[in-house]
Structures are given as structure tokens and as C-alpha cells.
Design a protein around this motif. Structure first.
Motif: not given
Length: 227
Positions: A29-31, A91-94, A209-210
Motif C-alpha cells: 500500500s502506497e499511502h 494499517d497496511a502502509h504504516s 519491514a519499516l
């Protein structure tokens, strides 16, 4: 054989879905808010004195029976034995997570949880556009659909829980680092630690992952809340 497989860049075992042998396509997810994973984890309650995971089955079962007998003497039936239902929205992005310990996984409970989760994401500056769940009855209900409102609802394919893997992985981390991380002498003691652990996960714990940063670093509106 390994050199041949490497030469032709064939998929590694960890890239494959074991039941089908197909390459797993990771969801990106981009955002923030593009996709929120929602799931429920069933968590056994702890009898007074501690449970079997830390003390061994014989001691843990004695504590459970003693707690049950104490409850009957005070007019309660099975006061501690049973389960919590850990509802989570991630949330998939964060990887920012909202989670609650609730009494069941019925449709009204799931719907109420989502309303609170969505409000929390909104306060954090995240507008949710899509929600991904499994095919549990609570998520197929009219109550949950009404709670989602205009938000798009996506469901995993039957017997493919890995599609919802981000929240599954969160629940595994939660079990290792909070639920069964140390000896809790009572269920209430463990429950009291939950909000502290969740805050640490969101704002302080590094996520591989981050790039080793906590989830909150991917949500600009949360800057300055690392208390």
C-alpha cells in the motif's frame, strides 16, 4: 541443484504458498489508509497464580481448578476460565495498529469495534479507504457493513489466511512480546499491560519491514506524540 535453481531465478520456498505451490504476491500500500487489515485473535484467560505456558501443565491446571472452585464458592461459574477476543485493525502502509480486548466476536461487537477503530485512525490523520477481513460471520453481517459505510470491503479467499498476513503477523508478535512474554500472576495483570505494550509497538518498537523504525514514523500527523 541449488546452483541450477539460482541460475534460473526460480522461486524460493519462502516465496511460495505451501498448499498450492504458487508464488505469494505481497500486498503493498502506497499511502496510509489505502488498506486496513482487520482480524480477531482468540486468547485464553489466565487463572490466578499463573497459567500452564509458564508454569507447566500440572501447575497451571491446578491453578485453573482452584480458581474455578473459588468462583463457585462465591456464586460465580467459571470466573476466569474462558477467552478474550482480541480485535485488531492494522494499517497496511504504516503498520499502525488499533486493538481492543473484547468479550466475543459477534457481529455487533465487530461493528462497534470498527467504529471506534475508524475514529482512532481519523484522529491520527488516516482516512481509511479499504478494509480487508476474512470470511467470518461477523464480517459478513449487515451490522458490520453498516459500520463500514462508504469504505470498500474486501475479503480474503477461503482457506487463504496468509492474504491477511500483516495482521496475522502482528498477532504473533503480540503473543510473543506481551501475552506470553513473562509470567503473569492473574488475567487482570496481563490485561493492564496490554495498552502499554500497544503504545510501545506503535511509537517505539522498531519494525523490520519499516527499516527498523516504529509504525508512527510513517504517519506524519503523529509526529511529536512519542511519549
Amino acid at each position: 541443484m541449488h546452483r541450477v535453481l539460482t541460475r534460473y531465478r526460480l522461486a524460493k520456498l519462502r516465496w511460495l504458498d505451501r498448499p498450492t505451490g504458487r508464488v505469494v504476491r505481497r500486498m503493498h500500500s502506497e499511502h496510509c489508509g489505502d488498506l486496513v487489515h482487520v482480524d480477531v485473535k482468540k486468547l485464553g484467560k489466565i487463572p490466578a497464580g499463573g497459567g500452564w505456558r509458564m508454569l507447566g501443565r500440572s501447575v497451571g491446571q491446578r491453578h485453573s481448578q482452584a480458581d474455578k472452585s473459588s468462583g463457585k464458592r462465591n456464586g460465580y461459574r467459571n470466573p476466569v476460565r474462558g477467552y478474550h477476543f482480541l480485535h485488531t485493525a492494522l494499517d497496511a502502509h504504516s503498520r499502525l495498529a488499533y486493538s481492543e480486548l473484547l468479550a466475543d466476536e459477534r457481529k455487533d461487537t465487530a461493528a462497534g469495534f470498527w467504529l471506534r477503530a475508524n475514529a482512532w485512525f481519523a484522529e491520527s490523520g488516516i482516512t481509511v479507504r479499504k478494509v480487508l477481513t476474512d470470511n467470518g460471520s461477523c464480517y459478513r453481517s449487515h451490522a458490520f457493513a453498516d459500520a463500514l459505510g462508504h469504505i470498500e470491503h474486501r475479503r480474503t479467499r477461503p482457506y487463504r489466511p496468509q492474504t491477511n498476513g500483516k495482521v496475522e503477523r502482528f498477532h504473533r508478535t503480540l503473543a510473543n512480546e506481551w501475552a506470553y512474554a513473562r509470567l503473569y500472576r492473574s488475567d487482570a495483570e496481563r490485561c493492564q499491560e496490554f495498552t502499554t505494550w500497544l503504545h510501545t509497538y506503535n511509537f517505539h518498537r522498531g519494525h523490520t519491514a519499516l527499516g527498523g523504525q516504529p509504525p508512527a514514523t510513517r504517519v506524519p500527523n503523529l509526529s511529536g506524540q512519542y511519549t
